[in-house]
Write an enzyme that holds these catalytic residues in place. Structure first.
Site, PDB file in Angstrom:
ATOM      1  N   ARG A   1       3.655   9.331 -27.386  1.00  0.00           N
ATOM      2  CA  ARG A   1       3.605   8.118 -26.572  1.00  0.00           C
ATOM      3  C   ARG A   1       2.566   7.188 -27.194  1.00  0.00           C
ATOM      4  O   ARG A   1       1.729   7.618 -27.986  1.00  0.00           O
ATOM      5  CB  ARG A   1       3.170   8.464 -25.127  1.00  0.00           C
ATOM      6  CG  ARG A   1       4.147   9.375 -24.375  1.00  0.00           C
ATOM      7  CD  ARG A   1       5.422   8.639 -24.034  1.00  0.00           C
ATOM      8  NE  ARG A   1       6.385   9.466 -23.313  1.00  0.00           N
ATOM      9  CZ  ARG A   1       7.367  10.141 -23.886  1.00  0.00           C
ATOM     10  NH1 ARG A   1       7.515  10.133 -25.190  1.00  0.00           N
ATOM     11  NH2 ARG A   1       8.218  10.827 -23.156  1.00  0.00           N
TER      12      ARG A   1
ATOM     13  N   LEU B   1       0.804  -1.225   0.000  1.00  0.00           N
ATOM     14  CA  LEU B   1       0.000   0.000   0.000  1.00  0.00           C
ATOM     15  C   LEU B   1       0.840   1.278   0.000  1.00  0.00           C
ATOM     16  O   LEU B   1       0.410   2.295   0.530  1.00  0.00           O
ATOM     17  CB  LEU B   1      -0.990  -0.004   1.193  1.00  0.00           C
ATOM     18  CG  LEU B   1      -1.930  -1.226   1.246  1.00  0.00           C
ATOM     19  CD1 LEU B   1      -2.794  -1.191   2.508  1.00  0.00           C
ATOM     20  CD2 LEU B   1      -2.814  -1.313   0.015  1.00  0.00           C
ATOM     21  N   THR B   2       2.037   1.243  -0.608  1.00  0.00           N
ATOM     22  CA  THR B   2       2.814   2.486  -0.709  1.00  0.00           C
ATOM     23  C   THR B   2       2.111   3.460  -1.659  1.00  0.00           C
ATOM     24  O   THR B   2       1.874   4.610  -1.304  1.00  0.00           O
ATOM     25  CB  THR B   2       4.264   2.260  -1.195  1.00  0.00           C
ATOM     26  OG1 THR B   2       4.259   1.327  -2.255  1.00  0.00           O
ATOM     27  CG2 THR B   2       5.183   1.815  -0.098  1.00  0.00           C
ATOM     28  N   THR B   3       1.798   2.995  -2.862  1.00  0.00           N
ATOM     29  CA  THR B   3       0.988   3.818  -3.768  1.00  0.00           C
ATOM     30  C   THR B   3      -0.382   3.186  -3.985  1.00  0.00           C
ATOM     31  O   THR B   3      -1.290   3.832  -4.492  1.00  0.00           O
ATOM     32  CB  THR B   3       1.680   3.984  -5.150  1.00  0.00           C
ATOM     33  OG1 THR B   3       1.957   2.687  -5.681  1.00  0.00           O
ATOM     34  CG2 THR B   3       2.970   4.769  -5.047  1.00  0.00           C
ATOM     35  N   GLY B   4      -0.516   1.922  -3.601  1.00  0.00           N
ATOM     36  CA  GLY B   4      -1.800   1.235  -3.749  1.00  0.00           C
ATOM     37  C   GLY B   4      -2.788   1.681  -2.685  1.00  0.00           C
ATOM     38  O   GLY B   4      -2.405   2.280  -1.682  1.00  0.00           O
TER      39      GLY B   4
ATOM     40  N   TYR C   1      15.138   2.540 -13.307  1.00  0.00           N
ATOM     41  CA  TYR C   1      13.865   1.797 -13.393  1.00  0.00           C
ATOM     42  C   TYR C   1      13.892   0.823 -14.578  1.00  0.00           C
ATOM     43  O   TYR C   1      13.579  -0.363 -14.442  1.00  0.00           O
ATOM     44  CB  TYR C   1      12.706   2.791 -13.520  1.00  0.00           C
ATOM     45  CG  TYR C   1      11.383   2.169 -13.901  1.00  0.00           C
ATOM     46  CD1 TYR C   1      10.640   1.420 -12.996  1.00  0.00           C
ATOM     47  CD2 TYR C   1      10.863   2.325 -15.194  1.00  0.00           C
ATOM     48  CE1 TYR C   1       9.427   0.840 -13.356  1.00  0.00           C
ATOM     49  CE2 TYR C   1       9.660   1.762 -15.564  1.00  0.00           C
ATOM     50  CZ  TYR C   1       8.941   1.021 -14.640  1.00  0.00           C
ATOM     51  OH  TYR C   1       7.744   0.452 -15.015  1.00  0.00           O
TER      52      TYR C   1
ATOM     53  N   LYS D   1      13.906  -3.274 -14.387  1.00  0.00           N
ATOM     54  CA  LYS D   1      12.829  -4.065 -15.007  1.00  0.00           C
ATOM     55  C   LYS D   1      13.434  -5.112 -15.945  1.00  0.00           C
ATOM     56  O   LYS D   1      12.966  -6.247 -16.016  1.00  0.00           O
ATOM     57  CB  LYS D   1      11.882  -3.138 -15.779  1.00  0.00           C
ATOM     58  CG  LYS D   1      10.850  -2.477 -14.900  1.00  0.00           C
ATOM     59  CD  LYS D   1       9.735  -3.467 -14.614  1.00  0.00           C
ATOM     60  CE  LYS D   1       8.827  -2.970 -13.518  1.00  0.00           C
ATOM     61  NZ  LYS D   1       7.793  -3.947 -13.164  1.00  0.00           N
TER      62      LYS D   1
HETATM   63  N1  LIG Z   1       1.589   2.703 -15.676  1.00  0.00           N
HETATM   64  C1  LIG Z   1       2.230   2.375 -16.779  1.00  0.00           C
HETATM   65  O1  LIG Z   1       2.032   3.001 -17.842  1.00  0.00           O
HETATM   66  C2  LIG Z   1       3.204   1.219 -16.782  1.00  0.00           C
HETATM   67  C3  LIG Z   1       3.949   1.004 -17.951  1.00  0.00           C
HETATM   68  C4  LIG Z   1       4.845  -0.075 -17.977  1.00  0.00           C
HETATM   69  C5  LIG Z   1       4.943  -0.948 -16.885  1.00  0.00           C
HETATM   70  N2  LIG Z   1       4.222  -0.700 -15.759  1.00  0.00           N
HETATM   71  C6  LIG Z   1       4.360  -1.647 -14.639  1.00  0.00           C
HETATM   72  O2  LIG Z   1       3.071  -2.076 -14.221  1.00  0.00           O
HETATM   73  C7  LIG Z   1       3.085  -2.343 -12.813  1.00  0.00           C
HETATM   74  C8  LIG Z   1       1.975  -1.559 -12.124  1.00  0.00           C
HETATM   75  O3  LIG Z   1       2.207  -0.155 -12.315  1.00  0.00           O
HETATM   76  P1  LIG Z   1       1.125   0.952 -11.919  1.00  0.00           P
HETATM   77  O4  LIG Z   1       1.222   2.042 -12.908  1.00  0.00           O
HETATM   78  O5  LIG Z   1      -0.178   0.305 -11.650  1.00  0.00           O
HETATM   79  O6  LIG Z   1       1.777   1.508 -10.578  1.00  0.00           O
HETATM   80  P2  LIG Z   1       1.197   1.576  -9.088  1.00  0.00           P
HETATM   81  O7  LIG Z   1       2.204   2.332  -8.295  1.00  0.00           O
HETATM   82  O8  LIG Z   1      -0.212   2.050  -9.102  1.00  0.00           O
HETATM   83  O9  LIG Z   1       1.192   0.033  -8.661  1.00  0.00           O
HETATM   84  C9  LIG Z   1       2.257  -0.596  -7.993  1.00  0.00           C
HETATM   85  C10 LIG Z   1       1.683  -1.320  -6.780  1.00  0.00           C
HETATM   86  O10 LIG Z   1       2.746  -2.035  -6.131  1.00  0.00           O
HETATM   87  C11 LIG Z   1       2.664  -1.793  -4.737  1.00  0.00           C
HETATM   88  N3  LIG Z   1       4.034  -1.936  -4.202  1.00  0.00           N
HETATM   89  C12 LIG Z   1       5.105  -1.120  -4.427  1.00  0.00           C
HETATM   90  N4  LIG Z   1       6.194  -1.580  -3.798  1.00  0.00           N
HETATM   91  C13 LIG Z   1       5.817  -2.726  -3.149  1.00  0.00           C
HETATM   92  C14 LIG Z   1       6.491  -3.647  -2.329  1.00  0.00           C
HETATM   93  N5  LIG Z   1       7.797  -3.504  -2.033  1.00  0.00           N
HETATM   94  N6  LIG Z   1       5.789  -4.706  -1.819  1.00  0.00           N
HETATM   95  C15 LIG Z   1       4.475  -4.850  -2.108  1.00  0.00           C
HETATM   96  N7  LIG Z   1       3.780  -4.008  -2.886  1.00  0.00           N
HETATM   97  C16 LIG Z   1       4.439  -2.954  -3.410  1.00  0.00           C
HETATM   98  C17 LIG Z   1       2.119  -0.385  -4.590  1.00  0.00           C
HETATM   99  O11 LIG Z   1       1.523  -0.148  -3.335  1.00  0.00           O
HETATM  100  C18 LIG Z   1       1.106  -0.358  -5.737  1.00  0.00           C
HETATM  101  O12 LIG Z   1      -0.162  -0.818  -5.329  1.00  0.00           O
HETATM  102  C19 LIG Z   1       4.497  -1.997 -12.329  1.00  0.00           C
HETATM  103  O13 LIG Z   1       5.250  -3.191 -12.284  1.00  0.00           O
HETATM  104  C20 LIG Z   1       5.027  -1.069 -13.410  1.00  0.00           C
HETATM  105  O14 LIG Z   1       6.430  -1.137 -13.487  1.00  0.00           O
HETATM  106  C21 LIG Z   1       3.354   0.356 -15.687  1.00  0.00           C
END
Ligand SMILES: NC(=O)c1ccc[n+]([C@@H]2O[C@H](COP(=O)([O-])OP(=O)(O)OC[C@H]3O[C@@H](n4cnc5c(N)ncnc54)[C@H](O)[C@@H]3O)[C@@H](O)[C@H]2O)c1
Length: 305
Positions: free
Chosen positions: A207, A33-36, A141, A145
């Site tokens: 994009r 739940l850091t950003t979730g 980042y 990845k």
């Molecule tokens: N948003 C995009 O356009 C995009 C593009 C390419 C890849 N991604 C990938 O998709 C995934 C989700 O991205 P998003 O945009 O939904 O971001 P987001 O920040 O909304 O989701 C990430 C989630 O991971 C949780 N989290 C972070 N660190 C954690 C930890 N150490 N332990 C447990 N939970 C943890 C956060 O609380 C959050 O709910 C990520 O892996 C990101 O790299 C996203």
């Protein structure tokens, strides 16, 4: 089927959980739940509010015995990774490694990994970039990845099948409008509040915008597939930031002018992902047009004000 989704309280992960629940799967979410947000987690799913790096993750595997693991938890901010590469590596490399180790030990059958196109390919030599494009990440980042992808392949040799999905720019409901990335969410929120959105540079940078429900569907298909492979998830279409601002202004009724400031360093200028491999492998293609996706996103932000 029992599926463990890491990051299932986040923007994309919560849509993936909804799609899984809709398909009749039993879902366990691990998210610190850091950003979730807890309220985004589908009520049919069981949430463990823990870190993927924590020893408690082993207890979750022992208790839940998931057949499939879908890994969306990440430090997902490019800017934060530049400011502190070590923290990014701890979460995106060591966290992923910890998760994969437990998957191998508890004989998880399949692993689905959320990766990234733009951050891994760097400045593209050809557009749209396909999966054969050289990988030259421009940020910690992107580097981490890519390391995660290599670990997924490595653990695949222990018997687990895998799918790696390299996303384009995902947008849609629940995206954080206050972060540094996510131009659709940021512009929509600003315009609905009557504030001018900020455009970095000339706004002609492009994009590849893919709607979050299309991304969730790609995850369903990647879960059901049996082969181990990698695919871009995007539309192949370049859209400029200026065009996004223009479309959102008409959808939100915003009449002002965007604020124009200096370009940000370290960002690619143009990108789009070739998703023809996803079509061949998963029979996946985007179904939501940009205008429909932007309209749904604007309606959602309007309804949550
Ligand atoms: N948003 C995009 O356009 C995009 C593009 C390419 C890849 N991604 C990938 O998709 C995934 C989700 O991205 P998003 O945009 O939904 O971001 P987001 O920040 O909304 O989701 C990430 C989630 O991971 C949780 N989290 C972070 N660190 C954690 C930890 N150490 N332990 C447990 N939970 C943890 C956060 O609380 C959050 O709910 C990520 O892996 C990101 O790299 C996203």
């Amino acid at each position: 089927m029992k599926i463990l989704v890491t990051g299932g309280a986040g923007f994309i992960g919560s849509h993936v959980v909804d799609a899984y629940v809709g398909a009749g799967h039993q879902i366990v979410v691990v998210d610190n739940l850091t950003t979730g947000r807890r309220e985004r987690v589908n009520p049919a799913a069981q949430l463990y509010a823990i870190d993927i790096r924590s020893p408690e993750l082993r207890d979750v595997f022992e208790r839940e015995r998931p057949e499939v693991v879908n890994h969306h938890a990440a430090q997902a901010s490019v800017t934060a990774s530049v400011a502190d590469p070590r923290v990014d590596a701890e979460i995106n490399v060591m966290g992923t490694l910890h998760l994969l180790t437990l998957c191998a030990q508890s004989r998880v059958r399949r692993f689905v990994f959320a990766s990234t196109g733009g951050a891994i390919y760097g400045n593209p030599q050809r557009i749209p970039a396909d999966e054969q494009h050289p990988t030259t990440p421009l940020s910690p980042y992107g580097i981490h990845k890519l390391v995660g992808e290599h670990y997924v392949r490595y653990f695949g040799s222990t018997g687990m099948t895998w799918a790696i999905l390299r996303y384009a720019n995902v947008y849609g409901p629940r995206q954080d409008p206050f972060g540094e990335a996510g131009v659709v969410a940021i512009f929509t929120r600003a315009m609905l509040d009557g504030k001018a959105p900020t455009i970095f540079g000339d706004g002609k940078q492009t994009r590849d915008f893919v709607y979050v429900e299309d991304v969730a569907r790609a995850n369903l298909l990647a879960t059901d597939a049996t082969t181990s492979d990698l695919a871009n998830i995007g539309t192949g279409v370049e859209t400029s930031v200026n065009d996004i601002a223009r479309h959102l202004a008409s959808l939100t009724g915003f009449r002002g002018e965007p604020l124009r400031v200096a370009p940000r360093l370290g960002e690619v200028y143009r990108i789009a992902l070739d998703a023809s491999k996803a079509k061949r492998w998963l029979s996946w293609g985007p179904q939501t047009s940009l205008m429909d996706g932007l309209r749904k996103t604007a309606e959602w932000f309007q309804s949550t004000r």
